[in-house]
Write a protein that holds these residues in place. Sequence first.
Motif, PDB file in Angstrom:
ATOM      1  N   PHE A 158       2.854  10.846   2.568  1.00  0.00           N
ATOM      2  CA  PHE A 158       3.829   9.798   2.786  1.00  0.00           C
ATOM      3  C   PHE A 158       3.599   8.655   1.799  1.00  0.00           C
ATOM      4  O   PHE A 158       2.452   8.327   1.456  1.00  0.00           O
ATOM      5  N   THR A 159       4.679   8.037   1.377  1.00  0.00           N
ATOM      6  CA  THR A 159       4.620   6.795   0.611  1.00  0.00           C
ATOM      7  C   THR A 159       5.128   5.688   1.509  1.00  0.00           C
ATOM      8  O   THR A 159       6.251   5.744   2.003  1.00  0.00           O
ATOM      9  N   ARG A 160       4.298   4.678   1.736  1.00  0.00           N
ATOM     10  CA  ARG A 160       4.629   3.614   2.684  1.00  0.00           C
ATOM     11  C   ARG A 160       4.466   2.243   2.014  1.00  0.00           C
ATOM     12  O   ARG A 160       3.532   2.026   1.232  1.00  0.00           O
ATOM     13  N   LYS A 161       5.355   1.346   2.361  1.00  0.00           N
ATOM     14  CA  LYS A 161       5.226  -0.030   1.902  1.00  0.00           C
ATOM     15  C   LYS A 161       4.147  -0.732   2.717  1.00  0.00           C
ATOM     16  O   LYS A 161       4.017  -0.499   3.924  1.00  0.00           O
ATOM     17  N   PHE A 162       3.343  -1.568   2.061  1.00  0.00           N
ATOM     18  CA  PHE A 162       2.331  -2.327   2.785  1.00  0.00           C
ATOM     19  C   PHE A 162       3.005  -3.104   3.923  1.00  0.00           C
ATOM     20  O   PHE A 162       3.925  -3.880   3.677  1.00  0.00           O
ATOM     21  N   LEU A 166       4.196  -3.833  -2.658  1.00  0.00           N
ATOM     22  CA  LEU A 166       3.091  -2.900  -2.845  1.00  0.00           C
ATOM     23  C   LEU A 166       3.260  -1.706  -1.911  1.00  0.00           C
ATOM     24  O   LEU A 166       3.649  -1.863  -0.749  1.00  0.00           O
ATOM     25  N   TYR A 167       2.938  -0.514  -2.410  1.00  0.00           N
ATOM     26  CA  TYR A 167       3.073   0.724  -1.646  1.00  0.00           C
ATOM     27  C   TYR A 167       1.763   1.503  -1.713  1.00  0.00           C
ATOM     28  O   TYR A 167       1.029   1.429  -2.704  1.00  0.00           O
ATOM     29  N   TYR A 168       1.507   2.255  -0.664  1.00  0.00           N
ATOM     30  CA  TYR A 168       0.336   3.129  -0.657  1.00  0.00           C
ATOM     31  C   TYR A 168       0.764   4.551  -0.324  1.00  0.00           C
ATOM     32  O   TYR A 168       1.796   4.778   0.303  1.00  0.00           O
ATOM     33  N   LYS A 169      -0.034   5.506  -0.752  1.00  0.00           N
ATOM     34  CA  LYS A 169       0.193   6.920  -0.453  1.00  0.00           C
ATOM     35  C   LYS A 169      -0.892   7.388   0.503  1.00  0.00           C
ATOM     36  O   LYS A 169      -2.075   7.104   0.299  1.00  0.00           O
ATOM     37  N   VAL A 170      -0.476   8.121   1.533  1.00  0.00           N
ATOM     38  CA  VAL A 170      -1.445   8.640   2.496  1.00  0.00           C
ATOM     39  C   VAL A 170      -1.134  10.105   2.771  1.00  0.00           C
ATOM     40  O   VAL A 170       0.008  10.473   3.055  1.00  0.00           O
TER      41      VAL A 170
END
Length: 306
Positions: A109-113, A97-101
Amino acid sequence: MRNRLFFVLIILLTGMSTLTAVELSGTYDKNFTVTTEFNTVSKGKTLRVKKGATFVMTDAIVSGNIIVEEGASFIAPKDGQGYLVFSQGTHVEGIDLYYKVRVSDTLVFTRKFPMTLDEIWKSGNQQLIEMVSVIEFCYSTSLKGWISINEWRFMNPFNENLFDDYDMIFTKSASQEPEPECRSLIVKNKASVVILPRNDPGRRSPTINESIIVEAGSSLTGTKEARLELRNGAKVQGIPLYLFFDDKPVLTETFLSDLWTQREFKKRERLTIHYDSKLNGWVFEDRLYPSDLTDDVKKKIEKIKK
């Protein structure tokens, strides 16, 4: 929240007969494509995808368990498609799962949980739990995982160092406010960069964590009001950086690494610099005096002054 989630909730709460929510569960050891919409994985139910199988998901509100074994795939029909929401208490294995902040008006940024859903639910962080439980995910073929459709804005939900590997690189001349933080600020390709002050004076100045590198033929200057912050230990290459010692400017090129260990500087996590047009270089805003420095550093400064 997308209309799809709204309709699924209506179905679940009212039992509407005109739309049917399909419950997904069971074990899939062969390729399978979901063709229905408004699907659910109910609490207590498990959807398992066995090794070698590909499960193609259209959408689901997940309250139960999804287990994707190693060597199996859980994807959407196309990049950017698919729709998943994980309710509090959901257990998931084998899905990244990834989130965008968004950290500024121009940088996302796109980061992996960094945590599993189980760890999030058990964290006791109610704000984080509520935020994660309403994220809507779609599939990303490049990431081979599920990414939040929307972005969090100006937040750091997992308290990560978001700028660990982010370099702010200028290859063309520009006058602009820098991003709030970076690993390194790099100016190359004979670009002339002018740092502008932050639009929001209440926020701290942009932080450079590791280095400023200005390649030969390039330049980095700033307006009178602009400020940068160097994290303690940062390296500076390609620009004049001065320290006022006994109220006189001294170039720090040969002893900058020593400065970070001195009594006054080592107490500080960050130190502010600004551009001085009279010196044609950057200057530490903190001033030091003989009593602030070790004998070795004072000798280096005296040698430069001669």
